[in-house]
Design a protein around this motif. Structure first.
Motif, PDB file in Angstrom:
ATOM      1  N   HIS A   1     -48.232  -9.209 -26.090  1.00 35.78           N
ATOM      2  CA  HIS A   1     -46.950  -8.506 -25.955  1.00 35.78           C
ATOM      3  C   HIS A   1     -46.884  -7.712 -24.652  1.00 35.78           C
ATOM      4  CE1 HIS A   1     -43.382  -6.147 -26.876  1.00 35.78           C
ATOM      5  NE2 HIS A   1     -44.081  -5.036 -26.705  1.00 35.78           N
ATOM      6  N   GLY A   2     -48.002  -7.123 -24.236  1.00 36.06           N
ATOM      7  CA  GLY A   2     -48.004  -6.305 -23.032  1.00 36.06           C
ATOM      8  C   GLY A   2     -47.714  -7.073 -21.762  1.00 36.06           C
ATOM      9  N   LEU A   3     -47.799  -8.403 -21.823  1.00 29.88           N
ATOM     10  CA  LEU A   3     -47.496  -9.249 -20.668  1.00 29.88           C
ATOM     11  C   LEU A   3     -46.091  -9.839 -20.748  1.00 29.88           C
ATOM     12  CD1 LEU A   3     -50.872 -11.210 -20.332  1.00 29.88           C
ATOM     13  CD2 LEU A   3     -50.126  -9.197 -19.064  1.00 29.88           C
ATOM     14  N   ASN A   4     -45.307  -9.410 -21.723  1.00 31.18           N
ATOM     15  CA  ASN A   4     -43.995 -10.021 -21.941  1.00 31.18           C
ATOM     16  C   ASN A   4     -42.885  -8.986 -22.079  1.00 31.18           C
ATOM     17  OD1 ASN A   4     -44.361 -13.133 -22.343  1.00 31.18           O
ATOM     18  ND2 ASN A   4     -46.110 -12.184 -23.376  1.00 31.18           N
ATOM     19  N   ILE A   5     -42.987  -7.920 -21.336  1.00 34.41           N
ATOM     20  CA  ILE A   5     -41.945  -6.896 -21.324  1.00 34.41           C
ATOM     21  C   ILE A   5     -41.210  -7.018 -19.992  1.00 34.41           C
ATOM     22  CG2 ILE A   5     -41.428  -4.438 -21.565  1.00 34.41           C
ATOM     23  CD1 ILE A   5     -44.150  -4.136 -22.969  1.00 34.41           C
ATOM     24  N   THR A   6     -40.064  -7.692 -20.006  1.00 33.46           N
ATOM     25  CA  THR A   6     -39.398  -8.026 -18.749  1.00 33.46           C
ATOM     26  C   THR A   6     -38.788  -6.810 -18.066  1.00 33.46           C
ATOM     27  OG1 THR A   6     -37.413  -8.586 -20.018  1.00 33.46           O
ATOM     28  CG2 THR A   6     -38.917 -10.392 -19.469  1.00 33.46           C
ATOM     29  N   ASP A   7     -38.286  -5.868 -18.838  1.00 30.82           N
ATOM     30  CA  ASP A   7     -37.642  -4.691 -18.256  1.00 30.82           C
ATOM     31  C   ASP A   7     -38.697  -3.668 -17.828  1.00 30.82           C
ATOM     32  OD1 ASP A   7     -34.996  -3.101 -17.892  1.00 30.82           O
ATOM     33  OD2 ASP A   7     -36.319  -1.740 -19.009  1.00 30.82           O
ATOM     34  N   GLU A   8     -38.651  -3.278 -16.576  1.00 32.07           N
ATOM     35  CA  GLU A   8     -39.694  -2.392 -16.046  1.00 32.07           C
ATOM     36  C   GLU A   8     -39.666  -1.014 -16.700  1.00 32.07           C
ATOM     37  OE1 GLU A   8     -41.432  -0.805 -11.749  1.00 32.07           O
ATOM     38  OE2 GLU A   8     -39.959  -2.433 -11.825  1.00 32.07           O
ATOM     39  N   SER A   9     -38.488  -0.484 -16.966  1.00 30.60           N
ATOM     40  CA  SER A   9     -38.412   0.841 -17.592  1.00 30.60           C
ATOM     41  C   SER A   9     -38.930   0.788 -19.022  1.00 30.60           C
ATOM     42  CB  SER A   9     -36.977   1.367 -17.557  1.00 30.60           C
ATOM     43  OG  SER A   9     -36.100   0.491 -18.242  1.00 30.60           O
ATOM     44  N   GLU A  10     -38.675  -0.331 -19.712  1.00 37.11           N
ATOM     45  CA  GLU A  10     -39.210  -0.490 -21.063  1.00 37.11           C
ATOM     46  C   GLU A  10     -40.731  -0.576 -21.017  1.00 37.11           C
ATOM     47  OE1 GLU A  10     -39.263  -3.648 -24.813  1.00 37.11           O
ATOM     48  OE2 GLU A  10     -37.826  -3.923 -23.166  1.00 37.11           O
ATOM     49  N   PHE A  11     -41.244  -1.277 -20.025  1.00 37.73           N
ATOM     50  CA  PHE A  11     -42.692  -1.363 -19.857  1.00 37.73           C
ATOM     51  C   PHE A  11     -43.281   0.029 -19.646  1.00 37.73           C
ATOM     52  CE2 PHE A  11     -46.473  -1.632 -17.177  1.00 37.73           C
ATOM     53  CZ  PHE A  11     -47.238  -2.605 -17.820  1.00 37.73           C
ATOM     54  N   ARG A  12     -42.627   0.795 -18.782  1.00 39.00           N
ATOM     55  CA  ARG A  12     -43.121   2.152 -18.503  1.00 39.00           C
ATOM     56  C   ARG A  12     -43.134   2.999 -19.780  1.00 39.00           C
ATOM     57  NH1 ARG A  12     -43.765   5.220 -13.884  1.00 39.00           N
ATOM     58  NH2 ARG A  12     -43.084   3.433 -12.641  1.00 39.00           N
ATOM     59  N   ARG A  13     -42.065   2.909 -20.567  1.00 40.77           N
ATOM     60  CA  ARG A  13     -42.011   3.662 -21.817  1.00 40.77           C
ATOM     61  C   ARG A  13     -43.096   3.186 -22.780  1.00 40.77           C
ATOM     62  NH1 ARG A  13     -36.514   2.818 -21.315  1.00 40.77           N
ATOM     63  NH2 ARG A  13     -36.579   1.174 -22.916  1.00 40.77           N
ATOM     64  N   THR A  14     -43.243   1.885 -22.909  1.00 44.10           N
ATOM     65  CA  THR A  14     -44.241   1.324 -23.830  1.00 44.10           C
ATOM     66  C   THR A  14     -45.629   1.839 -23.494  1.00 44.10           C
ATOM     67  OG1 THR A  14     -42.938  -0.678 -24.191  1.00 44.10           O
ATOM     68  CG2 THR A  14     -45.298  -0.806 -24.665  1.00 44.10           C
ATOM     69  N   VAL A  15     -45.950   1.848 -22.210  1.00 48.39           N
ATOM     70  CA  VAL A  15     -47.286   2.238 -21.779  1.00 48.39           C
ATOM     71  C   VAL A  15     -47.514   3.731 -21.933  1.00 48.39           C
ATOM     72  CG1 VAL A  15     -48.792   2.432 -19.763  1.00 48.39           C
ATOM     73  CG2 VAL A  15     -47.603   0.281 -20.226  1.00 48.39           C
ATOM     74  N   THR A  16     -46.534   4.536 -21.574  1.00 50.42           N
ATOM     75  CA  THR A  16     -46.759   5.983 -21.562  1.00 50.42           C
ATOM     76  C   THR A  16     -46.525   6.632 -22.922  1.00 50.42           C
ATOM     77  OG1 THR A  16     -44.476   6.343 -20.796  1.00 50.42           O
ATOM     78  CG2 THR A  16     -46.199   6.190 -19.116  1.00 50.42           C
ATOM     79  N   GLU A  17     -45.805   5.949 -23.829  1.00 49.55           N
ATOM     80  CA  GLU A  17     -45.494   6.554 -25.125  1.00 49.55           C
ATOM     81  C   GLU A  17     -46.337   6.000 -26.263  1.00 49.55           C
ATOM     82  OE1 GLU A  17     -41.324   6.143 -25.763  1.00 49.55           O
ATOM     83  OE2 GLU A  17     -40.766   7.267 -23.935  1.00 49.55           O
ATOM     84  N   ASN A  18     -47.209   5.050 -25.988  1.00 44.32           N
ATOM     85  CA  ASN A  18     -48.018   4.435 -27.052  1.00 44.32           C
ATOM     86  C   ASN A  18     -49.508   4.553 -26.755  1.00 44.32           C
ATOM     87  OD1 ASN A  18     -46.061   2.891 -29.011  1.00 44.32           O
ATOM     88  ND2 ASN A  18     -45.264   2.589 -26.945  1.00 44.32           N
ATOM     89  N   LEU A  19     -49.883   5.717 -26.262  1.00 48.95           N
ATOM     90  CA  LEU A  19     -51.282   5.927 -25.911  1.00 48.95           C
ATOM     91  C   LEU A  19     -52.051   6.501 -27.099  1.00 48.95           C
ATOM     92  CD1 LEU A  19     -50.720   7.481 -22.376  1.00 48.95           C
ATOM     93  CD2 LEU A  19     -51.548   5.175 -22.886  1.00 48.95           C
ATOM     94  N   PRO A  20     -53.196   5.938 -27.423  1.00 45.81           N
ATOM     95  CA  PRO A  20     -54.022   6.498 -28.500  1.00 45.81           C
ATOM     96  C   PRO A  20     -54.657   7.805 -28.044  1.00 45.81           C
ATOM     97  CG  PRO A  20     -55.194   4.725 -27.406  1.00 45.81           C
ATOM     98  CD  PRO A  20     -53.820   4.765 -26.796  1.00 45.81           C
ATOM     99  N   PRO A  21     -55.343   8.520 -28.944  1.00 52.26           N
ATOM    100  CA  PRO A  21     -56.041   9.738 -28.525  1.00 52.26           C
ATOM    101  C   PRO A  21     -57.039   9.441 -27.414  1.00 52.26           C
ATOM    102  CG  PRO A  21     -56.014   9.529 -30.917  1.00 52.26           C
ATOM    103  CD  PRO A  21     -55.512   8.233 -30.377  1.00 52.26           C
ATOM    104  N   GLN A  22     -57.322  10.450 -26.610  1.00 50.88           N
ATOM    105  CA  GLN A  22     -58.324  10.274 -25.559  1.00 50.88           C
ATOM    106  C   GLN A  22     -59.666   9.939 -26.186  1.00 50.88           C
ATOM    107  OE1 GLN A  22     -57.476  10.268 -22.504  1.00 50.88           O
ATOM    108  NE2 GLN A  22     -56.044  11.871 -21.944  1.00 50.88           N
ATOM    109  N   PRO A  23     -60.500   9.126 -25.515  1.00 51.41           N
ATOM    110  CA  PRO A  23     -61.853   8.878 -26.032  1.00 51.41           C
ATOM    111  C   PRO A  23     -62.626  10.187 -26.181  1.00 51.41           C
ATOM    112  CG  PRO A  23     -61.333   7.384 -24.226  1.00 51.41           C
ATOM    113  CD  PRO A  23     -60.241   8.407 -24.255  1.00 51.41           C
ATOM    114  N   ASN A  24     -63.544  10.207 -27.138  1.00 53.02           N
ATOM    115  CA  ASN A  24     -64.367  11.387 -27.340  1.00 53.02           C
ATOM    116  C   ASN A  24     -65.118  11.723 -26.054  1.00 53.02           C
ATOM    117  OD1 ASN A  24     -63.567  11.317 -29.997  1.00 53.02           O
ATOM    118  ND2 ASN A  24     -65.401  10.261 -30.711  1.00 53.02           N
TER     119      ASN A  24
END
Length: 376
Positions: free
Chosen positions: A320-343
């Motif tokens: 799915h991460g390679l199939n987001i055609t809209d750049e702003s949607e990609f930016r939102r997907t990446v910045t809003e779906n981050l898991p907790p920081q590694p320990n």
């Protein structure tokens, strides 16, 4: 511990998981730790029964236990599991095993899996750190070898290299890791191989290393490894094309997800680099390259032989991460779906820079838990 309590090593247990055997596990850690990170496998059935709730006996869980299967008990370090396994044995179950070393040992186990042959002789091997999701690689070409993204547990690599009669010449890290401690520099010191690191990730390192630049080629035996600058997870992230067959993507591209750009606090700055790498730079590469990442997220990404890998062309269709055609949607997907920081990720980065030198036990504590290098 009495003689009636049997034990099993994490190596033996890992083989059962890799072989898709039915495995029944009782995890005796507290529920928060269990929910955060547990043993997974295609045919693994696991239940959480905290140790402190079993101090007075195991009567409350007897109806949950299989009478026709081996029972494996795990805890954090191997002590509580012995107690629980003993109680289950005394309740009439004959094949009960305490897992030696607990989740600490599970986190450190490395399982070598052959990925494939090289064109001019030799092979590439993937070391699967099944308890952490880390993947490292050995390129073996006619007696010469290169390690990529080495973990800190060196003994499994050293034993394998000795068994195969390989002389290490190159040790490379795709980037400055933030979720596990690199063993690359230490392995280089022990073997005499040269250690390489992308300089854009290494501005604060305190030791000498050789720089990795876009387009650099490394000759390992009769095999060529080519560096492909691929920023986005870090500013220096670099992939490697091995033998024109394999693409080692570091933490930029995974089988079922894409890399996170925020572990140096630069998510907004680096998300554009991430998109450029995934949607332009990798697009210029051959579809039939086998993608070999530095991590995997879940056991679902594992192939039948225990390896983690897939053709680049397939990922462009299915990830799915390679199939987001809209750049702003990609930016939102990446910045809003981050898991907790590694320990302990900041301490891990500082360790990999050479700024701090924690002892072995502290390093184990810093790494405990799942890998969290991908966008969800």
């Amino acid at each position: 511990m009495t003689e009636s309590v049997k034990t099993i090593s994490v190596k033996e247990l890992a083989r059962k998981v890799f072989n898709h055997e039915d495995v029944f596990i009782i995890d005796a850690r507290n529920t928060d730790d269990f929910d955060d990170w547990k043993i997974e496998g295609e045919n693994v059935q696991i239940i959480n029964e905290p140790y402190f709730e079993l101090l007075e006996g195991v009567d409350s869980i007897l109806d949950k236990l299989p009478k026709d299967k081996d029972i494996y008990v795990i805890c954090a370090k191997g002590g509580s599991s012995e107690f629980v396994a003993q109680q289950i044995s005394e309740a009439g179950f004959t094949d009960v095993y305490s897992i030696e070393g607990g989740m600490k040992a599970w986190s450190e186990h490395l399982e070598p899996v052959k990925i494939g042959d090289l064109k001019n002789g030799g092979a590439i091997y993937q070391f699967v750190r099944i308890g952490k999701g880390c993947l490292s690689y050995l390129v073996d070409s006619n007696g010469k070898g290169a390690m990529i993204d080495t973990n800190r547990m060196l003994e499994p690599y050293e034993s394998f290299i000795k068994e195969k009669n390989i002389t290490l010449t190159h040790i490379l890290d795709t980037h400055l890791h933030a979720d596990h401690i690199s063993g690359g520099r230490q392995l280089a010191e022990k073997t005499g191989a040269t250690y390489y690191l992308p300089p854009k990730d290494a501005e604060e390192v305190t030791f000498n290393y050789e720089h990795i630049h876009d387009g650099d080629e490394y000759q390992v035996g009769d095999t060529t490894i080519k560096a492909v600058y691929s920023p986005g997870h870090t500013i220096g992230s670099t992939s490697f094309v091995v033998d024109d067959q394999y693409l080692l993507t570091g933490d930029i591209l995974f089988i079922d997800s894409i890399g996170r750009p925020d572990l140096a606090g630069k998510a907004e700055d680096w998300v554009g680099d991430l998109r450029n790498t995934l949607y332009k730079r990798y697009k210029e590469l051959a579809d039939d390259l086998t993608v070999l990442p530095a991590h995997y997220m879940t056991i679902k990404e594992m192939n039948d032989d225990g390896s983690i890998g897939e053709k680049l062309g397939v990922l462009y269709k299915e990830n799915h991460g390679l199939n987001i055609t809209d750049e702003s949607e990609f930016r939102r997907t990446v910045t809003e779906n981050l898991p907790p920081q590694p320990n302990s990720y900041q301490e891990i980065r500082e360790t990999n820079m050479g700024k701090i030198s924690p002892d072995d036990e502290k390093q184990r504590e810093m790494e405990i838990g799942p890998n969290r290098c991908a966008v969800r």
